[in-house]
Each structure stands twice: as structure tokens, then as C-alpha cells.
Design a protein around this motif. Structure first.
Motif, PDB file in Angstrom:
ATOM      1  N   ILE A 173      14.024 -43.660  55.188  1.00 18.93           N
ATOM      2  CA  ILE A 173      15.191 -43.997  54.359  1.00 18.93           C
ATOM      3  C   ILE A 173      14.838 -43.957  52.879  1.00 18.93           C
ATOM      4  CG2 ILE A 173      16.777 -45.873  53.763  1.00 18.93           C
ATOM      5  CD1 ILE A 173      16.780 -46.653  56.704  1.00 18.93           C
ATOM      6  N   ASN A 174      13.631 -44.381  52.523  1.00 24.99           N
ATOM      7  CA  ASN A 174      13.226 -44.355  51.115  1.00 24.99           C
ATOM      8  C   ASN A 174      13.086 -42.943  50.564  1.00 24.99           C
ATOM      9  OD1 ASN A 174      13.111 -47.164  50.916  1.00 24.99           O
ATOM     10  ND2 ASN A 174      11.009 -47.236  51.672  1.00 24.99           N
ATOM     11  N   GLN A 175      12.921 -41.963  51.439  1.00 21.87           N
ATOM     12  CA  GLN A 175      12.809 -40.578  51.002  1.00 21.87           C
ATOM     13  C   GLN A 175      14.155 -39.868  50.894  1.00 21.87           C
ATOM     14  OE1 GLN A 175      10.100 -38.738  53.755  1.00 21.87           O
ATOM     15  NE2 GLN A 175       8.277 -39.635  52.790  1.00 21.87           N
ATOM     16  N   LEU A 176      15.230 -40.521  51.282  1.00 20.68           N
ATOM     17  CA  LEU A 176      16.550 -39.910  51.238  1.00 20.68           C
ATOM     18  C   LEU A 176      17.102 -39.920  49.813  1.00 20.68           C
ATOM     19  CD1 LEU A 176      18.138 -41.502  54.437  1.00 20.68           C
ATOM     20  CD2 LEU A 176      17.244 -39.178  54.194  1.00 20.68           C
ATOM     21  N   PRO A 177      18.123 -39.106  49.524  1.00 27.39           N
ATOM     22  CA  PRO A 177      18.769 -39.165  48.197  1.00 27.39           C
ATOM     23  C   PRO A 177      19.360 -40.537  47.930  1.00 27.39           C
ATOM     24  CG  PRO A 177      19.382 -37.152  49.351  1.00 27.39           C
ATOM     25  CD  PRO A 177      18.632 -37.997  50.340  1.00 27.39           C
ATOM     26  N   ASP A 178      19.542 -40.834  46.648  1.00 23.15           N
ATOM     27  CA  ASP A 178      20.007 -42.167  46.253  1.00 23.15           C
ATOM     28  C   ASP A 178      21.396 -42.477  46.813  1.00 23.15           C
ATOM     29  OD1 ASP A 178      17.654 -42.530  44.898  1.00 23.15           O
ATOM     30  OD2 ASP A 178      18.467 -41.842  42.967  1.00 23.15           O
ATOM     31  N   VAL A 179      22.277 -41.492  46.869  1.00 26.54           N
ATOM     32  CA  VAL A 179      23.639 -41.736  47.365  1.00 26.54           C
ATOM     33  C   VAL A 179      23.612 -42.128  48.834  1.00 26.54           C
ATOM     34  CG1 VAL A 179      25.907 -40.713  47.729  1.00 26.54           C
ATOM     35  CG2 VAL A 179      24.606 -40.149  45.675  1.00 26.54           C
ATOM     36  N   LEU A 180      22.875 -41.359  49.635  1.00 23.84           N
ATOM     37  CA  LEU A 180      22.787 -41.659  51.055  1.00 23.84           C
ATOM     38  C   LEU A 180      22.068 -42.977  51.307  1.00 23.84           C
ATOM     39  CD1 LEU A 180      23.440 -40.650  53.876  1.00 23.84           C
ATOM     40  CD2 LEU A 180      21.302 -39.363  53.868  1.00 23.84           C
ATOM     41  N   LYS A 181      21.067 -43.269  50.476  1.00 23.61           N
ATOM     42  CA  LYS A 181      20.361 -44.541  50.618  1.00 23.61           C
ATOM     43  C   LYS A 181      21.286 -45.717  50.324  1.00 23.61           C
ATOM     44  CE  LYS A 181      16.388 -44.531  48.686  1.00 23.61           C
ATOM     45  NZ  LYS A 181      15.319 -44.625  47.663  1.00 23.61           N
ATOM     46  N   THR A 182      22.153 -45.548  49.316  1.00 27.24           N
ATOM     47  CA  THR A 182      23.114 -46.614  48.992  1.00 27.24           C
ATOM     48  C   THR A 182      24.095 -46.836  50.135  1.00 27.24           C
ATOM     49  OG1 THR A 182      22.937 -46.026  46.650  1.00 27.24           O
ATOM     50  CG2 THR A 182      24.816 -47.373  47.317  1.00 27.24           C
ATOM     51  N   VAL A 183      24.528 -45.735  50.771  1.00 27.98           N
ATOM     52  CA  VAL A 183      25.456 -45.858  51.903  1.00 27.98           C
ATOM     53  C   VAL A 183      24.792 -46.593  53.066  1.00 27.98           C
ATOM     54  CG1 VAL A 183      26.765 -44.564  53.627  1.00 27.98           C
ATOM     55  CG2 VAL A 183      26.772 -43.819  51.238  1.00 27.98           C
ATOM     56  N   LEU A 184      23.560 -46.258  53.381  1.00 33.24           N
ATOM     57  CA  LEU A 184      22.857 -46.921  54.484  1.00 33.24           C
ATOM     58  C   LEU A 184      22.600 -48.391  54.177  1.00 33.24           C
ATOM     59  CD1 LEU A 184      20.307 -44.121  55.483  1.00 33.24           C
ATOM     60  CD2 LEU A 184      22.400 -44.781  56.658  1.00 33.24           C
ATOM     61  N   ASP A 185      22.255 -48.685  52.919  1.00 26.83           N
ATOM     62  CA  ASP A 185      22.065 -50.094  52.543  1.00 26.83           C
ATOM     63  C   ASP A 185      23.367 -50.872  52.678  1.00 26.83           C
ATOM     64  OD1 ASP A 185      19.414 -49.643  52.023  1.00 26.83           O
ATOM     65  OD2 ASP A 185      19.709 -49.276  49.876  1.00 26.83           O
ATOM     66  N   GLY A 186      24.487 -50.215  52.333  1.00 26.43           N
ATOM     67  CA  GLY A 186      25.771 -50.894  52.484  1.00 26.43           C
ATOM     68  C   GLY A 186      26.126 -51.154  53.932  1.00 26.43           C
ATOM     69  N   LEU A 187      25.818 -50.181  54.803  1.00 26.82           N
ATOM     70  CA  LEU A 187      26.080 -50.384  56.230  1.00 26.82           C
ATOM     71  C   LEU A 187      25.217 -51.491  56.816  1.00 26.82           C
ATOM     72  CD1 LEU A 187      26.392 -46.676  57.440  1.00 26.82           C
ATOM     73  CD2 LEU A 187      28.237 -48.292  57.005  1.00 26.82           C
ATOM     74  N   ALA A 188      24.021 -51.689  56.281  1.00 28.17           N
ATOM     75  CA  ALA A 188      23.119 -52.720  56.790  1.00 28.17           C
ATOM     76  C   ALA A 188      23.321 -54.072  56.130  1.00 28.17           C
ATOM     77  CB  ALA A 188      21.664 -52.279  56.601  1.00 28.17           C
ATOM     78  N   SER A 189      24.218 -54.173  55.151  1.00 25.02           N
ATOM     79  CA  SER A 189      24.418 -55.423  54.423  1.00 25.02           C
ATOM     80  C   SER A 189      25.392 -56.334  55.159  1.00 25.02           C
ATOM     81  CB  SER A 189      24.935 -55.124  53.012  1.00 25.02           C
ATOM     82  OG  SER A 189      26.211 -54.501  53.085  1.00 25.02           O
ATOM     83  N   GLU A 190      25.400 -57.610  54.712  1.00 24.22           N
ATOM     84  CA  GLU A 190      26.323 -58.576  55.317  1.00 24.22           C
ATOM     85  C   GLU A 190      27.768 -58.279  54.973  1.00 24.22           C
ATOM     86  OE1 GLU A 190      23.715 -59.277  53.584  1.00 24.22           O
ATOM     87  OE2 GLU A 190      22.333 -60.457  54.839  1.00 24.22           O
ATOM     88  N   ALA A 191      27.991 -57.644  53.804  1.00 29.16           N
ATOM     89  CA  ALA A 191      29.362 -57.331  53.391  1.00 29.16           C
ATOM     90  C   ALA A 191      30.038 -56.373  54.364  1.00 29.16           C
ATOM     91  CB  ALA A 191      29.358 -56.735  51.988  1.00 29.16           C
ATOM     92  N   PHE A 192      29.267 -55.546  55.043  1.00 27.20           N
ATOM     93  CA  PHE A 192      29.836 -54.646  56.043  1.00 27.20           C
ATOM     94  C   PHE A 192      29.748 -55.245  57.440  1.00 27.20           C
ATOM     95  CE2 PHE A 192      29.209 -51.337  59.255  1.00 27.20           C
ATOM     96  CZ  PHE A 192      30.376 -50.602  59.098  1.00 27.20           C
ATOM     97  N   ALA A 193      28.672 -55.969  57.732  1.00 25.53           N
ATOM     98  CA  ALA A 193      28.448 -56.467  59.087  1.00 25.53           C
ATOM     99  C   ALA A 193      29.481 -57.517  59.482  1.00 25.53           C
ATOM    100  CB  ALA A 193      27.034 -57.043  59.210  1.00 25.53           C
ATOM    101  N   VAL A 194      29.837 -58.433  58.555  1.00 26.00           N
ATOM    102  CA  VAL A 194      30.777 -59.511  58.900  1.00 26.00           C
ATOM    103  C   VAL A 194      32.172 -58.964  59.197  1.00 26.00           C
ATOM    104  CG1 VAL A 194      31.892 -61.603  58.044  1.00 26.00           C
ATOM    105  CG2 VAL A 194      29.438 -61.242  57.659  1.00 26.00           C
ATOM    106  N   PRO A 195      32.782 -58.128  58.323  1.00 18.72           N
ATOM    107  CA  PRO A 195      34.096 -57.564  58.691  1.00 18.72           C
ATOM    108  C   PRO A 195      34.047 -56.698  59.947  1.00 18.72           C
ATOM    109  CG  PRO A 195      33.682 -57.298  56.346  1.00 18.72           C
ATOM    110  CD  PRO A 195      32.397 -57.744  56.956  1.00 18.72           C
ATOM    111  N   PHE A 196      32.963 -55.943  60.123  1.00 13.82           N
ATOM    112  CA  PHE A 196      32.849 -55.113  61.319  1.00 13.82           C
ATOM    113  C   PHE A 196      32.811 -55.978  62.579  1.00 13.82           C
ATOM    114  CE2 PHE A 196      30.194 -52.908  64.483  1.00 13.82           C
ATOM    115  CZ  PHE A 196      30.938 -51.756  64.648  1.00 13.82           C
ATOM    116  N   PHE A 197      32.076 -57.086  62.524  1.00 14.18           N
ATOM    117  CA  PHE A 197      32.033 -58.000  63.661  1.00 14.18           C
ATOM    118  C   PHE A 197      33.395 -58.615  63.931  1.00 14.18           C
ATOM    119  CE2 PHE A 197      31.351 -62.332  65.310  1.00 14.18           C
ATOM    120  CZ  PHE A 197      30.713 -62.024  66.508  1.00 14.18           C
TER     121      PHE A 197
END
Length: 478
Positions: free
Chosen positions: A405-429
Motif C-alpha cells: 500500500i505504501n508503494q501505491l500512488p497517493d490518490v489510491l493510498k488516500t482512498v484505501l486509508d479512507g476505506l479503512a478508517s472509522e469514518a467509513f466503517a461505522v456508516p457501512f456497519f
């Protein structure tokens, strides 16, 4: 160091033009992919079986009427197919009557008979716990003895002794063979219905088999993580005794798979066929007393669940184990088929195997969950071997994901970090919970509609009987 085990695979990166194929990442993602696909497939099949069991939940009177008046398939034209359909309906009616007879007998029990049967069941369950404890302790002691003698080369040269190397697998195989026989004898005295008897026997046998694998893994875990000096503590595992501990675990899973096949083949060839010959051709009554073997669905289902669990656990440490399991069950299928057709007889007590499909899938799901636990712990808790394998450059095998993940482009890394964050996990749950509650409410509404339709059918039948009675009375008055 062969391709059969984990230690053969390295940290190589294969280049296809501008594309890179990382062996460590592919190794880990393949494991996660087959476990996820297996989980989704089992859940899908289990949900289908659960829906079918809900739809088919009907009272006994409706069951009899449906089988007698609407059970025949008039598209059948072949004589053999008609005979099989006739036998199937006859067997289902026999099963219904047997279950009704048992329910009536249970309802007619006196208070003294209930106390007697409950006390007997408590005693027999104590015996079951004693058998399980003996199996677990034997496996633990055999594993410790085997690992100590294999790894300690300074005291004795027994690493070439196959008896010591295969001792845990032999003890587990013996426990898996003896414990179900004891449970099958015990269950006959507990006076359960045939369906519940199958489920309880299957639960006990599954527990002893899967728990035996768990005891083996825990014993290996203790041996691998036990450290005696500071260097071992800094490394995170006992690198002196287990320089490539993943391959050692893969070897144990491989041994279990091979011994399971040997036992299935040996029991069929050296027990089932001689027993059939003695019963049919021997004139001595003492040999004919045992009778032919009954075809037991729980035992055969249990063997499949046990072998599949070994395959799920061992694939990460022994990548070619699924190919071995495929060849094994291809041969076992025909061994079981020949044994069924020539050495077995139908069960004396009828039971409804089709209604147990959902339960069998739940048992298989338990085996998959058991496979998730040791694999997850080994990927995230136990440090990877520093002497072999695809993850020698990482502390844990799971770290390859963070590295990728650290080797990915910054945009894709930001998207993955957002998917793994609580801001996405709580509404998804929350959304998943709402969808689940909606589906549960929808299933309840459908079940109520089905009940109402059944009540309407009953009322219409009563109306028809009333009209027929009125019509008969009118004809008599004429």
C-alpha cells in the motif's frame, strides 16, 4: 525445501514488461482469496438450505397429504425410475411414522422415567467428556514427545525414525477412529430421536476431530514460541529448533492428510470387505453375529469436513495440499461407492437426511472458522521465519500488505486509508445492519403470508366439505 512446503518459495519479483508480480503478495492474497471464496460459498449454500427448511416446515397432516396425494411425478415413464420414486416415498412415509411414534412415546413418559433418562444422559455425557479429555491429553503428550526428539539432535539421532515423526498424526488418527465408535455406542442408550441422534453424534465427532487439530496446533504454537535465551526472545520464535517453522506446520498437516487417506482405505479393505465375507459365507454363528455394516451418513460427512479443514489450514504452509486433497477425495469417492454397494446395508432406524443438509453445511462452516483462527494468528502474531519462505524480509507475513500500500500512488493510498478508517466503517456497519433487519422482517412477512395461505386452504377444504354435505342432503330429500 521442495515446492510442496512453504520454505521453497522466495521473495522473488517477476517482471512482465512494466508489470511486477510479487511472490510474497501473491502468496498471501491467494490464501485470503480461497478462504473468502470458501466462506461465501458455504454461507450461500447454508442460506439456501435454511430457506428451504423454513418453507418446508409444515405439520404432519399436511406432510402426509402432500406425499400421498401430490408426491408422485407423472412425468416418470421409466420402470427403474418409477421404482426408485416409489421407494423414496415409502421411505419418507416410514420416517414420518417413526418420528411420530417417538414423539408419542416421549409424551407418554412418566415422571420416574424422565428422571431415569435424564440421570442416564448426565452420566453418559460425563463419559463423553472423559473420552475427550483423554484424547486431548494423548495428542498433547505425543506432540511434545515427537517435537522434542525430532529437534534435539544432540541427545539422539531419531529424526529419521518415521514412528517418532508421525507419532502425533498416528495418535490423532487413532483418536478420530476410536472416539466416534465410543460415541455411537453411547448414543444408543440416550434414547433420542433419529434426527437428533445424528446431529448430536455429528456434533460430538466434529468436536473431537476439530479439537484434536486445535490441540496439535496449540502444542506446536507453544513449542515454536517458547524461548530460552535473549536472542530467541528478540527473534520472536525458537529459531534454533524451528529455523523454518512454517514448513514444520505444513509437514504436520501433510501427515494428517496422508494418514486420513490410509485409514479410510485400510478400514474399507481390511475391515469392511472381510466383515462382508464372514457374514455372507462363514458358517460359524459367532462371526455372523456382528452383521453387515450400516451406511452411516454422519461418519462420511465428518470425514469430508475433517479433510477439508486440514486442507484449509495447511494450504498456507503446504501450497500443494489442495492438489493432494483433490486426488485423495477422487479416489475416496470410488472407494466409498464400492464399499456402499457391496459391503453396507441401509440403516435400521430411518432418518431424514435431506433435512440435515443445512446442519452439515453449518458444521463445515465451523471447520472453516477453525481454519481462520490459526492462520490469522500466524500471519499477525508469530514472526515469519528468517531462514526461508517468501516473508523473510518482513516481521509478519501480514506486513506485505502495508508495504504494498505504501508503494501505491497517493490518490489510491488516500482512498484505501479512507476505506479503512472509522469514518467509513461505522456508516457501512449501520447500513449493513439496516439491510439485515430489513431482510429479517421481509422473511417474517413471507412466513406469515405462507401461514395465512395455508389457513385459507384449510378453510376452503372445510367449505367444500360443507357444500358436498349440503348437496348430499338435498339429493336425499328429492
Amino acid at each position: 525445501m521442495t515446492s510442496l512446503f512453504y520454505g521453497y518459495y522466495t521473495v522473488d519479483t517477476i517482471h512482465f514488461g512494466h508489470l511486477k508480480y510479487q511472490v510474497p503478495l501473491a502468496y498471501l492474497l491467494t490464501t485470503l482469496a480461497y478462504l473468502s471464496l470458501s466462506f461465501l460459498w458455504i454461507v450461500k449454500r447454508a442460506v439456501e438450505g435454511f430457506k428451504q427448511s423454513l418453507v418446508c416446515s409444515e405439520d404432519q397432516f399436511q406432510s402426509y397429504c402432500n406425499k400421498i396425494f401430490a408426491g408422485w411425478d407423472f412425468c416418470i415413464t421409466d420402470v427403474n425410475a418409477a421404482r426408485l420414486k416409489h421407494c423414496s416415498l415409502h421411505y419418507e412415509l416410514k420416517t414420518d411414522l417413526e418420528e411420530e411414534r417417538l414423539r408419542q412415546r416421549v409424551a407418554e413418559r412418566t415422571a420416574r422415567e424422565k428422571i431415569h433418562i435424564y440421570c442416564l444422559r448426565i452420566f453418559l455425557n460425563t463419559v463423553v467428556l472423559a473420552v475427550l479429555s483423554a484424547c486431548f491429553y494423548s495428542i498433547y503428550r505425543a506432540t511434545v514427545y515427537s517435537q522434542e526428539n525430532i529437534s534435539n539432535e544432540s541427545k539422539t539421532k531419531v529424526e529419521d525414525n518415521l514412528l517418532v515423526q508421525y507419532l502425533p498424526s498416528m495418535v490423532i488418527t487413532v483418536a478420530n477412529f476410536v472416539a466416534p465408535l465410543i460415541f455411537s455406542v453411547i448414543i444408543r442408550s440416550e434414547d433420542y430421536s433419529p434426527g437428533f441422534e445424528i446431529r448430536l453424534t455429528l456434533i460430538r465427532c466434529v468436536f473431537v476431530r476439530l479439537a484434536n487439530i486445535g490441540v496439535l496446533l496449540v502444542s506446536l504454537w507453544i513449542r515454536i514460541t517458547s524461548c530460552a535465551d535473549e536472542k530467541c526472545v528478540a527473534c520472536g520464535y525458537n529459531y534454533q529448533l524451528y529455523p523454518c517453522w512454517e514448513s514444520r506446520v505444513g509437514q504436520e498437516m501433510y501427515k494428517l492428510m496422508i494418514f486420513d487417506f490410509i485409514i479410510i482405505f485400510a478400514v474399507t479393505v481390511f475391515i469392511d470387505f472381510p466383515r462382508k465375507l464372514m457374514v455372507t459365507h462363514c458358517l460359524v454363528k459367532a462371526f455372523r453375529w456382528c452383521g453387515m455394516q450400516e451406511f452411516a451418513i454422519p461418519d462420511n460427512v465428518l470425514e469430508i469436513v475433517y479433510g477439508q479443514t486440514i486442507c484449509w489450514i495447511g494450504t498456507f504452509y503446504c501450497p500443494l495440499l489442495p492438489a493432494i486433497a483433490t486426488i485423495k477425495y477422487f479416489i475416496v469417492f470410488y472407494i466409498k461407492k464400492v464399499s456402499l454397494m457391496h459391503t453396507c446395508k441401509p440403516s435400521t432406524r430411518p432418518f431424514r437426511a435431506s433435512s440435515s443438509n443445512f446442519f452439515f453445511l453449518v458444521v463445515l462452516l465451523i471447520g472453516l472458522i477453525l481454519a481462520f483462527i490459526p492462520l490469522g494468528l500466524s500471519m499477525t502474531r508469530i514472526p515469519s521465519s528468517k531462514a526461508c519462505g517468501a516473508f523473510v524480509n518482513f516481521v509478519h507475513s501480514w506486513d506485505i500488505l502495508y508495504h504494498t500500500i505504501n508503494q501505491l500512488p497517493d490518490v489510491l493510498k488516500t482512498v484505501l486509508d479512507g476505506l479503512a478508517s472509522e469514518a467509513f466503517a461505522v456508516p457501512f456497519f449501520m447500513v449493513i445492519c439496516l439491510i439485515m433487519f430489513y431482510l429479517i422482517a421481509l422473511a417474517g412477512a413471507h412466513k406469515r403470508v405462507v401461514d395465512q395461505l395455508r389457513e385459507q386452504l384449510v378453510m376452503e377444504s372445510r367449505d367444500k366439505l360443507f357444500l358436498i354435505r349440503k348437496l348430499t342432503d338435498a339429493q336425499r330429500l328429492r
